[in-house]
Design a protein around this motif. Sequence first.
Motif, mmCIF file in Angstrom:
data_model
loop_
_atom_site.group_PDB
_atom_site.id
_atom_site.type_symbol
_atom_site.label_atom_id
_atom_site.label_comp_id
_atom_site.label_asym_id
_atom_site.label_seq_id
_atom_site.Cartn_x
_atom_site.Cartn_y
_atom_site.Cartn_z
ATOM 1 N N ALA A 156 0.832 -1.203 0.000
ATOM 2 C CA ALA A 156 0.000 0.000 0.000
ATOM 3 C C ALA A 156 0.868 1.254 0.000
ATOM 4 C CB ALA A 156 -0.933 -0.030 1.208
ATOM 5 N N LEU A 157 1.883 1.296 0.827
ATOM 6 C CA LEU A 157 2.737 2.482 0.899
ATOM 7 C C LEU A 157 3.515 2.686 -0.402
ATOM 8 C CD1 LEU A 157 4.118 2.151 4.553
ATOM 9 C CD2 LEU A 157 2.396 3.763 3.720
ATOM 10 N N ARG A 158 3.938 1.589 -1.041
ATOM 11 C CA ARG A 158 4.685 1.725 -2.297
ATOM 12 C C ARG A 158 3.779 2.264 -3.402
ATOM 13 N NH1 ARG A 158 6.549 -2.888 -2.381
ATOM 14 N NH2 ARG A 158 5.130 -3.943 -3.856
ATOM 15 N N LEU A 159 2.544 1.806 -3.481
ATOM 16 C CA LEU A 159 1.624 2.307 -4.484
ATOM 17 C C LEU A 159 1.288 3.777 -4.251
ATOM 18 C CD1 LEU A 159 -0.816 -0.745 -4.831
ATOM 19 C CD2 LEU A 159 0.980 -0.034 -6.418
ATOM 20 N N ILE A 160 1.142 4.138 -2.967
ATOM 21 C CA ILE A 160 0.860 5.552 -2.666
ATOM 22 C C ILE A 160 2.045 6.418 -3.055
ATOM 23 C CG2 ILE A 160 0.440 7.168 -0.776
ATOM 24 C CD1 ILE A 160 -1.158 4.958 0.598
ATOM 25 N N GLU A 161 3.236 5.952 -2.779
ATOM 26 C CA GLU A 161 4.430 6.719 -3.136
ATOM 27 C C GLU A 161 4.557 6.857 -4.664
ATOM 28 O OE1 GLU A 161 6.617 8.252 -1.338
ATOM 29 O OE2 GLU A 161 6.130 7.609 0.704
ATOM 30 N N ARG A 167 -9.906 2.463 -5.294
ATOM 31 C CA ARG A 167 -10.141 1.457 -6.316
ATOM 32 C C ARG A 167 -9.518 0.102 -5.963
ATOM 33 N NH1 ARG A 167 -7.654 3.738 -10.146
ATOM 34 N NH2 ARG A 167 -5.798 2.406 -10.178
ATOM 35 N N ASP A 168 -8.307 0.110 -5.395
ATOM 36 C CA ASP A 168 -7.557 -1.138 -5.241
ATOM 37 C C ASP A 168 -7.241 -1.498 -3.785
ATOM 38 O OD1 ASP A 168 -7.521 -1.373 -7.994
ATOM 39 O OD2 ASP A 168 -5.659 -0.213 -8.164
ATOM 40 N N LEU A 169 -6.764 -0.496 -3.025
ATOM 41 C CA LEU A 169 -6.229 -0.828 -1.703
ATOM 42 C C LEU A 169 -7.305 -1.081 -0.646
ATOM 43 C CD1 LEU A 169 -3.215 1.643 -1.502
ATOM 44 C CD2 LEU A 169 -3.252 -0.735 -2.254
ATOM 45 N N ARG A 170 -8.532 -0.619 -0.845
ATOM 46 C CA ARG A 170 -9.571 -0.838 0.159
ATOM 47 C C ARG A 170 -9.870 -2.332 0.321
ATOM 48 N NH1 ARG A 170 -13.034 2.412 2.719
ATOM 49 N NH2 ARG A 170 -12.361 4.210 1.488
ATOM 50 N N GLU A 171 -9.636 -3.077 -0.796
ATOM 51 C CA GLU A 171 -9.871 -4.511 -0.703
ATOM 52 C C GLU A 171 -8.887 -5.196 0.251
ATOM 53 O OE1 GLU A 171 -9.698 -6.111 -4.570
ATOM 54 O OE2 GLU A 171 -11.470 -5.022 -5.319
ATOM 55 N N ARG A 173 -2.703 8.525 7.646
ATOM 56 C CA ARG A 173 -3.083 7.635 8.751
ATOM 57 C C ARG A 173 -3.702 6.382 8.146
ATOM 58 N NH1 ARG A 173 -7.739 8.927 13.356
ATOM 59 N NH2 ARG A 173 -8.348 6.731 13.681
ATOM 60 N N LEU A 174 -3.174 5.234 8.569
ATOM 61 C CA LEU A 174 -3.673 3.945 8.111
ATOM 62 C C LEU A 174 -4.292 3.187 9.278
ATOM 63 C CD1 LEU A 174 -0.769 2.747 5.767
ATOM 64 C CD2 LEU A 174 -3.028 3.566 5.079
ATOM 65 N N ASP A 175 -5.509 2.715 9.090
ATOM 66 C CA ASP A 175 -6.202 1.933 10.109
ATOM 67 C C ASP A 175 -6.522 0.545 9.558
ATOM 68 O OD1 ASP A 175 -6.106 4.367 11.317
ATOM 69 O OD2 ASP A 175 -8.283 4.659 11.455
ATOM 70 N N PHE A 176 -6.407 -0.451 10.407
ATOM 71 C CA PHE A 176 -6.860 -1.804 10.053
ATOM 72 C C PHE A 176 -7.273 -2.526 11.337
ATOM 73 C CE2 PHE A 176 -2.275 -1.946 10.524
ATOM 74 C CZ PHE A 176 -2.070 -3.031 11.356
ATOM 75 N N GLU A 177 -7.987 -3.594 11.153
ATOM 76 C CA GLU A 177 -8.544 -4.303 12.308
ATOM 77 C C GLU A 177 -7.461 -5.070 13.060
ATOM 78 O OE1 GLU A 177 -11.530 -6.581 10.345
ATOM 79 O OE2 GLU A 177 -13.098 -5.101 10.738
ATOM 80 N N ARG A 178 -7.608 -5.097 14.353
ATOM 81 C CA ARG A 178 -6.586 -5.694 15.237
ATOM 82 C C ARG A 178 -6.513 -7.219 15.081
ATOM 83 N NH1 ARG A 178 -4.315 -4.368 20.365
ATOM 84 N NH2 ARG A 178 -2.856 -6.053 20.874
ATOM 85 N N TRP A 179 -7.624 -7.844 14.776
ATOM 86 C CA TRP A 179 -7.629 -9.306 14.720
ATOM 87 C C TRP A 179 -6.722 -9.839 13.613
ATOM 88 C CZ3 TRP A 179 -9.009 -11.495 10.142
ATOM 89 C CH2 TRP A 179 -9.794 -10.755 9.260
#
Length: 439
Positions: free
Chosen positions: A60-65, A79-83, A146-152
């Motif tokens: 994700a960070l490489r695509l954003i860069e 389009r892509d990274l939300r998946e 800011r990047l958020d993702f689920e803890r599990w």
Amino acid sequence: MIFSRFKRYFPRGLYGRVVSILILPIFFLQIVVSITFIQRHFEDVTAQMTQSMVRELQLALRLIEDAPDVMSSRQLFERDLRELGLTMIFESDLSISNEDQLRWYDLSGRVLIKSLRNYLPELGAIHLPNNRVVILYTHTVHGPIRLDFERWRVSASNPHQLLVTMVFFGILMTVIAYLYLRNQLRSITQLTDAAQAFGHGQNVEYQPSGALEVRAAGQAFLEMRDRIERHIEQHTLMLSGVGHDLRTPLTRLKLGLSLLDGPEAEKLLYDVAAMERLVDGFLSYAKGMSAEDKELTDPKALLTEVVEKAQEFGCSVEIREIKGEGQIHLQRDSLYRVLENLISNAVRYGNSVETSMVLTESAVHFIVEDDGPGIPSNQFEEVIKPFVRLDPARNQDTGAGVGLGLAIVKQVCETSGGSLILGTSDRLGGLKAEIIIRR
């Protein structure tokens, strides 16, 4: 050697030792399992899951860069990274610090932060506010994000459940085992109570129960108690029979000698009187061996009654101190004879006699002191034996005793569950006799 140093810290009671034997293994077992669980579940599993998540974050960070501008980065993300299960927020005024945030008891969170730092050193801050979300702050060419993702996705959900389950079932099994052991130990405590009561002169109801070994010990105790009681009964009957049988010929001798005159008759009468005292001593000693039923008694009134009776005969006896009031269960008649015996013995060998009584929650103490010659400390054990009379001081053969006085006192004290302690009076300098009767 090492065990003896810590022996005094171990519980002395049976319940305490059994509980220690029961709880300590469970406690140490839970510690070992907890450490193993933390190392395997918290550390290894969390590290492996974090390593997998790091690959997605790097992508994700490489695509954003690589995106030409912020808008392209947003579109790419939508389009892509939300998946990938990521949530990205662009904040131009976002102040990124390097201070991580997590709760102090979050053990897997520490491993998570350490793993993320190893694989993504460019991260600014890592926040773990709860067990549901992981928040990452970092810089990109398009500004802070800011990047958020689920803890599990990086650690097991509800990692505390195993520890809670272990503690709950550990306590539950401990309570169940304690209740079971208490039921098993009840038979041992009943045997102990019966033995202690018998040692204090009481015969309580006891029925062997519990495990086979405890039943065998209880049955052996009952047989031993029966043998001791039969022995005491036979001994008492023998002494009483001898005493009563001797009274009749002594009375005839005394009557026949009273009809004679002269010095020879006086000597014989003196010998007959000594024999009568010996018979009376036999009967008193035998009477002291038989257990007497306890009755509610005021020890203060009992001592006062004995002293007043001695004063009526002109004896110099005083009550020095009385502490405590109330009524307790005592073998009144036997204790009366004991106090009367001690006071008469003190009056015989001293000019001044003082008595005291102290009533506590555990026992009653009767003390008799005199200013007589006393008894050497190395002869305290000898003087309480039957028919022992000391030459230099007390109990000497002056025609006043037969050597059964203190032996009778000791016998009655032991039968009533008490003890006799001899010593030297600090106040008067003579003998100090203390009777302790446990309540």
